[in-house]
Scaffold this motif. Sequence first.
Motif: not given
Length: 530
Positions: A407-436
Amino acid sequence: MPCRLDVPQNLMFGKWKYEKPDGSPVFIAFRSSTKKSVQYDDVPEYKDRLSLSENYTLSISNARISDEKRFVCMLVTEDNVFEAPTIVKVFKQPSKPEIVSKAPFLETEQLKKLGDCISKDSYPDGNITWYRNGKVLQPLEGVVVLIFKKQMDPVTQLYTMTSSLEYKATKADIQMPFTCSVTYYGPSGQKTVQSEQAIFDIYYPTEQVTIQVLPSKTAIKEGDNITLKCLGNGNPPPEEFLFYLPGQPEGIRSSNTYTLTDVRRNATGDYKCSLIDKKSMIASTAITVHYLDLSLNPSGEVTKQIGDALPVSCTISASRNATVVWMKDNIRLRSSPSFSSLQYQDAGNYVCETALQEVEGLKKRESLTLIVEGKPQIKMTKKTDPSGLSKTIICHVEGFPKPAIQWTITGSGSVINQTEESPYINGRYYSKIIISPEENVTLTCTAENQLERTVNSLNVSANENREKVNDQAKLIVGIVVGLLLAALVAGVVYWLYMKKSKTASKHVNKDLGNLEENKKLEENNHKTEA
């Protein structure tokens, strides 16, 4: 031997004698009636064996065959001699008969000596009889020949009887018991003593040949070792045979077994065996060597790109109908796999397995390890928290090998949590980030694997957060203003009410008789109050 005479009154003495074969007497014992003395004559064969009692009874101990004589008791008076003879018979029971010199075997259709039945130490001599299965064997020319002889021991004068049996056996004599007996005479009459049973091995020629397959399995498969065993029903059984293999007219000489190792499918056919000296006596058996071939195309490890087509075939060749089972990652599939457009979930370990149910241990299997590769694909989504204070940004990634996400963030804002990843299944997964965000920001998701590096960005505006906050402030101010206005209105109404109440009191004092006006005034007061 009691003296068979009445003892006379004027008895002088008594004597015993025996008579020789020529009739001459031999005195052996004397007893006086007055002196009560006993005298025994000097006869060597009766030395220390005689005893004469007072009643003139003569006893002889340790009886011998030579004691078989005519003995005479003599009682003598002054004017007479009385005699009473006693004839002694001696018997000796023979020994139990025994079958000796037994033949080791008998052969059918051949007259052969079976054995000798012998019985010893008999007096008088006896007779010997042969039995087959309890029935007397009578002489029959060429079948049963009996030769009897007896011998007397010159010292003991006892007889030994011997009977030789020559016998032509048949297959019916297998396990048949043969016995013999001796018949002799004793004091109480004729008696018989039986021998122990004797059973003879009967030899007969082979009349039939059979062939067996060992081990006796219901089915033979490629790679097995099999043994052919040839048997003849003769006794003794033949020790050598000729074995005939499929397509080979000449027999192979061997013992009663012939082994084939690591048999192949071309060993299927008829196998035969026969006697060496009688080839017409032959036996045969059919042998089927079962086989099973499996060909999987493609096999081993195969790498394909997502969306590619991949034809898969599992070809079976067998000696009979075979069952086919497909497995993927140890889970049975309902049908064979077919790939017109490969997806990541198609990757895995595939196994094609086949077996012949009727043939134990005949199984084949081939495996295919399918790897589905793909460049990273990114899809970003945005979700606003119900409070409006934060936003959740999700980067959905698809690809194989597993792409790494940054992840790359351009601009100011507070990141509420670190990145969180889902399990890698059948070639797919995701990463999420919460920002204010405090201002407009740009979030960039980068996914990279060995095939490619992919980048995607999403702009997040801070105005939405401010508008939400302003709207909330306006709502609070409106509520406060409304409450103040309500309080003001209530105060004005109360003031008017108090003022009208004073004016009405003055009118009542002026005109107490006017009831209608008073009522109206009350009504007005009530209305005002209301």
